[in-house]
Design a protein around this motif. Structure first.
Motif, PDB file in Angstrom:
ATOM      1  N   UNK A 135     -17.009  89.702 -34.987  1.00  0.00           N
ATOM      2  CA  UNK A 135     -17.687  90.834 -34.387  1.00  0.00           C
ATOM      3  C   UNK A 135     -17.546  92.312 -34.962  1.00  0.00           C
ATOM      4  N   UNK A 136     -16.544  92.386 -35.177  1.00  0.00           N
ATOM      5  CA  UNK A 136     -16.271  93.817 -35.782  1.00  0.00           C
ATOM      6  C   UNK A 136     -17.022  93.872 -37.120  1.00  0.00           C
ATOM      7  N   UNK A 137     -16.797  92.876 -37.785  1.00  0.00           N
ATOM      8  CA  UNK A 137     -17.510  93.146 -39.080  1.00  0.00           C
ATOM      9  C   UNK A 137     -18.823  93.025 -39.205  1.00  0.00           C
ATOM     10  N   UNK A 138     -19.501  92.252 -38.225  1.00  0.00           N
ATOM     11  CA  UNK A 138     -20.800  92.228 -38.022  1.00  0.00           C
ATOM     12  C   UNK A 138     -21.652  93.540 -37.700  1.00  0.00           C
ATOM     13  N   UNK A 139     -20.638  94.197 -36.662  1.00  0.00           N
ATOM     14  CA  UNK A 139     -21.067  95.445 -36.293  1.00  0.00           C
ATOM     15  C   UNK A 139     -21.383  96.429 -37.377  1.00  0.00           C
ATOM     16  N   UNK A 140     -20.246  96.521 -38.151  1.00  0.00           N
ATOM     17  CA  UNK A 140     -20.256  97.527 -39.218  1.00  0.00           C
ATOM     18  C   UNK A 140     -21.395  97.123 -40.322  1.00  0.00           C
ATOM     19  N   UNK A 141     -21.785  95.771 -40.620  1.00  0.00           N
ATOM     20  CA  UNK A 141     -22.451  95.474 -41.384  1.00  0.00           C
ATOM     21  C   UNK A 141     -24.193  96.063 -41.013  1.00  0.00           C
ATOM     22  N   UNK A 142     -24.385  96.097 -39.635  1.00  0.00           N
ATOM     23  CA  UNK A 142     -25.756  96.530 -39.251  1.00  0.00           C
ATOM     24  C   UNK A 142     -26.267  97.984 -39.813  1.00  0.00           C
ATOM     25  N   UNK A 143     -27.700  97.898 -40.238  1.00  0.00           N
ATOM     26  CA  UNK A 143     -27.966  99.082 -40.934  1.00  0.00           C
ATOM     27  C   UNK A 143     -27.818  99.601 -42.072  1.00  0.00           C
ATOM     28  N   UNK A 144     -26.728  98.442 -42.987  1.00  0.00           N
ATOM     29  CA  UNK A 144     -26.182  98.736 -44.311  1.00  0.00           C
ATOM     30  C   UNK A 144     -26.415  97.690 -45.141  1.00  0.00           C
ATOM     31  N   UNK A 145     -27.022  98.145 -46.264  1.00  0.00           N
ATOM     32  CA  UNK A 145     -27.454  96.793 -47.139  1.00  0.00           C
ATOM     33  C   UNK A 145     -26.095  96.504 -48.117  1.00  0.00           C
ATOM     34  N   UNK A 146     -25.597  95.300 -47.463  1.00  0.00           N
ATOM     35  CA  UNK A 146     -24.441  94.890 -48.313  1.00  0.00           C
ATOM     36  C   UNK A 146     -24.808  93.999 -49.539  1.00  0.00           C
ATOM     37  N   UNK A 147     -24.392  94.640 -50.551  1.00  0.00           N
ATOM     38  CA  UNK A 147     -24.598  94.016 -51.821  1.00  0.00           C
ATOM     39  C   UNK A 147     -23.444  93.327 -52.364  1.00  0.00           C
ATOM     40  N   UNK A 181     -11.310  84.153 -46.827  1.00  0.00           N
ATOM     41  CA  UNK A 181     -12.315  84.229 -47.713  1.00  0.00           C
ATOM     42  C   UNK A 181     -13.551  83.526 -47.517  1.00  0.00           C
ATOM     43  N   UNK A 182     -13.356  82.007 -46.890  1.00  0.00           N
ATOM     44  CA  UNK A 182     -14.410  81.310 -46.749  1.00  0.00           C
ATOM     45  C   UNK A 182     -15.644  82.067 -45.555  1.00  0.00           C
ATOM     46  N   UNK A 183     -14.676  82.714 -44.689  1.00  0.00           N
ATOM     47  CA  UNK A 183     -15.513  83.113 -43.314  1.00  0.00           C
ATOM     48  C   UNK A 183     -16.234  84.466 -43.753  1.00  0.00           C
ATOM     49  N   UNK A 184     -15.484  85.339 -44.744  1.00  0.00           N
ATOM     50  CA  UNK A 184     -16.161  86.404 -45.106  1.00  0.00           C
ATOM     51  C   UNK A 184     -17.550  86.110 -45.995  1.00  0.00           C
ATOM     52  N   UNK A 185     -17.540  85.173 -46.894  1.00  0.00           N
ATOM     53  CA  UNK A 185     -18.800  84.573 -47.217  1.00  0.00           C
ATOM     54  C   UNK A 185     -19.732  84.283 -46.362  1.00  0.00           C
ATOM     55  N   UNK A 186     -19.358  83.511 -45.405  1.00  0.00           N
ATOM     56  CA  UNK A 186     -20.291  83.122 -44.391  1.00  0.00           C
ATOM     57  C   UNK A 186     -20.942  84.179 -43.651  1.00  0.00           C
ATOM     58  N   UNK A 187     -20.295  85.519 -43.492  1.00  0.00           N
ATOM     59  CA  UNK A 187     -20.725  86.635 -42.760  1.00  0.00           C
ATOM     60  C   UNK A 187     -21.788  87.209 -43.694  1.00  0.00           C
ATOM     61  N   UNK A 188     -21.411  87.438 -45.003  1.00  0.00           N
ATOM     62  CA  UNK A 188     -22.500  88.457 -45.678  1.00  0.00           C
ATOM     63  C   UNK A 188     -23.605  87.544 -46.387  1.00  0.00           C
ATOM     64  N   UNK A 189     -23.500  86.412 -46.531  1.00  0.00           N
ATOM     65  CA  UNK A 189     -24.666  85.694 -47.136  1.00  0.00           C
ATOM     66  C   UNK A 189     -26.158  85.568 -46.283  1.00  0.00           C
ATOM     67  N   UNK A 190     -26.326  85.517 -45.193  1.00  0.00           N
ATOM     68  CA  UNK A 190     -27.409  85.583 -44.513  1.00  0.00           C
ATOM     69  C   UNK A 190     -28.233  86.769 -44.769  1.00  0.00           C
TER      70      UNK A 190
END
Length: 321
Positions: A135-147, A181-190
């Protein structure tokens, strides 16, 4: 004299009768030699294409334009991950560090902001607390173009057999190097799929090529990261996502000494900054590479060592160590 003549006659008859077989064997040998020459030529062309051409003729588009403006880096306590993050920052990419210890990345985050004028964010995430870290990572990703997502496998302090490792320490390593490592990929891929661009870089180890004595966990974790990367690339490469498996060999953890020229010229054990500079030039070119051309030569040599010779050499190495 008669015996000599009889032998010569016998030899001529045998040569005449075996001549078709000799020609067949010569043809087989020529075909085999030609096939090995073609394979060698192909590998040389691949070495030039992956490691030299991107540095000689760099892509005109910036990395932030090709993939995105922000990168998430997990495992930045490792020197090679810090160097890779700095190389991304040098290309104008802002960095989100995900760590369990703020002290390990605080200095590098401040340095990147001051040196390259990019934004840096440090996220404290304890992945043992169920979904709280997610949840912390998802909040940080909001509004940012994670490339970019950079996962770096945690290195082991010293060789240990599996039975010598503490159970809790082993579970922690599995959690960090496999689950997270697997979870991080799951979070950024969508988000990457929605924008149809992005890059996932998993940095493991050349230990995935062959089993190493006293390095059972290292070999297993590196193999998992490598296969995860290849599977993700197979699944998402057609959707604009580039997934790369970096499998480096030995990287120096000591700063170069001005009094020792050999430490500066050791091509096979580069400084993390040198390795990162080479590795990032292969991004978008090869989905599985060592990232550094001398390491690719090492990898090619290791692949050609028969397993029985590798096992024998490993046993000798254990007995001498």
């Amino acid at each position: 004299m008669a015996s000599v003549d009889s032998f010569q006659l016998f030899y001529r008859e045998m040569s005449r009768s075996c001549n078709p077989y000799f020609e067949t064997l010569a043809l087989v040998g020529a075909i085999y030699t030609a096939s090995r020459a073609v394979i060698l030529l192909r590998e040389c062309c691949s070495l030039v294409r992956v490691h030299f051409l991107p540095r000689i003729i760099p892509n005109k588009k910036k990395l932030s334009q090709r993939f995105g403006e922000w990168a998430i880096v997990y495992g930045a306590s490792e020197p090679v991950a810090k160097a890779y993050a700095e190389e991304l920052a040098r290309h104008g990419v802002s960095i989100i560090f995900v760590t369990q210890s703020e002290a390990s990345v605080r200095d590098i985050a401040a340095l990147l902001s001051q040196s390259y004028g990019v934004e840096t964010v440090v996220l404290l995430a304890d992945f043992s607390l169920n979904q709280a870290a997610s949840n912390t990572i998802k909040e940080a990703m909001k509004g940012r173009e994670i490339g970019f997502l950079v996962n770096c496998m945690e290195s082991l302090d010293s060789p240990q057999s599996l039975i010598e490792m503490h159970e809790q320490g082993l579970l922690d390593l599995v959690n960090k190097n496999v689950a997270v490592a697997t979870l991080m990929a799951r979070l950024v891929l969508p988000g990457m799929l929605e924008r149809r661009k992005g890059a996932v870089v998993n940095i493991s180890s050349g230990a995935c090529c062959k089993p190493l004595p006293g390095r059972v966990t290292l070999t297993a974790f590196a193999g998992y990261m490598d296969h995860l990367s290849r599977a993700l690339h197979l699944e998402y490469s057609g959707k604009g996502i580039f997934v790369q498996s970096l499998i480096p060999f030995q990287i120096s953890e000591q700063p170069p000494s001005s009094s020792s020229p050999s430490s500066r010229l050791n091509w096979f054990e580069p400084q993390p900054e040198v390795y990162a500079r080479h590795a990032i030039s292969t991004l978008g070119v090869s989905n599985r590479t060592t990232g550094y051309w001398p390491h690719t030569l090492q990898y090619g040599l290791m692949r050609r060592i028969p397993d029985f010779m590798w096992v024998l050499g490993s046993r000798v190495w254990i007995s001498l160590s």
